[in-house]
Design an enzyme around this catalytic site. Sequence first.
Site, PDB file in Angstrom:
ATOM      1  N   LYS A 172       0.863  -1.188   0.000  1.00  0.00           N
ATOM      2  CA  LYS A 172       0.000   0.000   0.000  1.00  0.00           C
ATOM      3  C   LYS A 172       0.896   1.233   0.000  1.00  0.00           C
ATOM      4  CE  LYS A 172      -3.164   2.438   3.055  1.00  0.00           C
ATOM      5  NZ  LYS A 172      -4.137   2.278   4.131  1.00  0.00           N
TER       6      LYS A 172
HETATM    7  C1  5RP Z   1      -2.366   4.759   8.205  1.00  0.00           C
HETATM    8  C2  5RP Z   1      -3.060   3.918   7.235  1.00  0.00           C
HETATM    9  C3  5RP Z   1      -4.386   4.367   6.789  1.00  0.00           C
HETATM   10  O1  5RP Z   1      -5.196   3.256   6.720  1.00  0.00           O
HETATM   11  C4  5RP Z   1      -4.181   4.996   5.468  1.00  0.00           C
HETATM   12  O2  5RP Z   1      -3.595   6.227   5.617  1.00  0.00           O
HETATM   13  C5  5RP Z   1      -5.393   4.969   4.526  1.00  0.00           C
HETATM   14  O3  5RP Z   1      -6.261   5.877   4.803  1.00  0.00           O
HETATM   15  P1  5RP Z   1      -6.418   7.237   4.033  1.00  0.00           P
HETATM   16  O4  5RP Z   1      -7.094   6.913   2.724  1.00  0.00           O
HETATM   17  O5  5RP Z   1      -7.258   8.015   4.987  1.00  0.00           O
HETATM   18  O6  5RP Z   1      -5.056   7.851   3.782  1.00  0.00           O
HETATM   19  O7  5RP Z   1      -2.598   2.889   6.806  1.00  0.00           O
HETATM   20  O8  5RP Z   1      -1.223   4.155   8.593  1.00  0.00           O
END
Ligand code: 5RP
Length: 261
Positions: A172
């Site tokens: 991610k």
């Molecule tokens: C923080 C994360 C959150 O889940 C991530 O930031 C995703 O959320 P957003 O779309 O609000 O950025 O992994 O560590």
Amino acid sequence: MDWGMRNRISRIIRPGTGRTVMLAVDHGYFLGPTSGLEKPKETIQPIAKYADTLMLTRGVLRYTIDPNDAPPIVLRVSGGTSILTPLSNEGVTADFEDAIRLNVAGVAISIFVGSEHERQTLLNLSELVNLGERYGIPVLAVTAVGKDMNRDARYLSLASRIAAELGARIVKTYYCEDFEQVVETCPVPVVIAGGKKITEKEALDLTYNAVSRGAVGVDMGRNIFQSENPKAMIQAVRAVVHEGAKPAEAFDLYRSGGIST
Ligand code: 5RP
């Protein structure tokens, strides 16, 4: 890849489209009662059914989600810091046995490449991968969290590739200019975070650009649950990710309030 690992990955990335809409609602693990998630149950329950996968902590999972009617879960298992302390100083916060007991589809951990705690977080990831591979549970590595991280293609490629090299099954990261470079040099599927709240149309553009440039989907939080209409917004995001809708079409769906089901 063994059967259990393949089966769990198919509960995260839908085989029908090869894509995923993950709903990220794990923010409280370092932000506390952040905007939109002050009462997680009230926010999450009405929209959970539109998510392919929910990403959250075990605490919120246990009290928010009915085990008889739960989407696949990617359990956040790193933490130990808050916004008041250096975010990168994370450890592993959940026992792997508990992840198994919760019947998760995957586990998620952050890495902080380029931070003071780079080595520690990369070794956290490696140890989790050792367990994940033993039990057939994919590990999703979250890169570049925190306002100090430089989110350009060079940095995101570095962080994403390291995560994949250490065994993450899904990475991610954030969308950026030249995003193709991040995806092309990362041998495992990539999903993007949404980041700070932007307008719904901008978030749909972001989603469209990311999947057009090779992401398998989103792991989106604030741009869904902080939307004025989270239910319509997650449906609009789904239309882009799974149905190939253009941002303008998806925005029309959002404005119409989504489809009532
Ligand atoms: C923080 C994360 C959150 O889940 C991530 O930031 C995703 O959320 P957003 O779309 O609000 O950025 O992994 O560590």
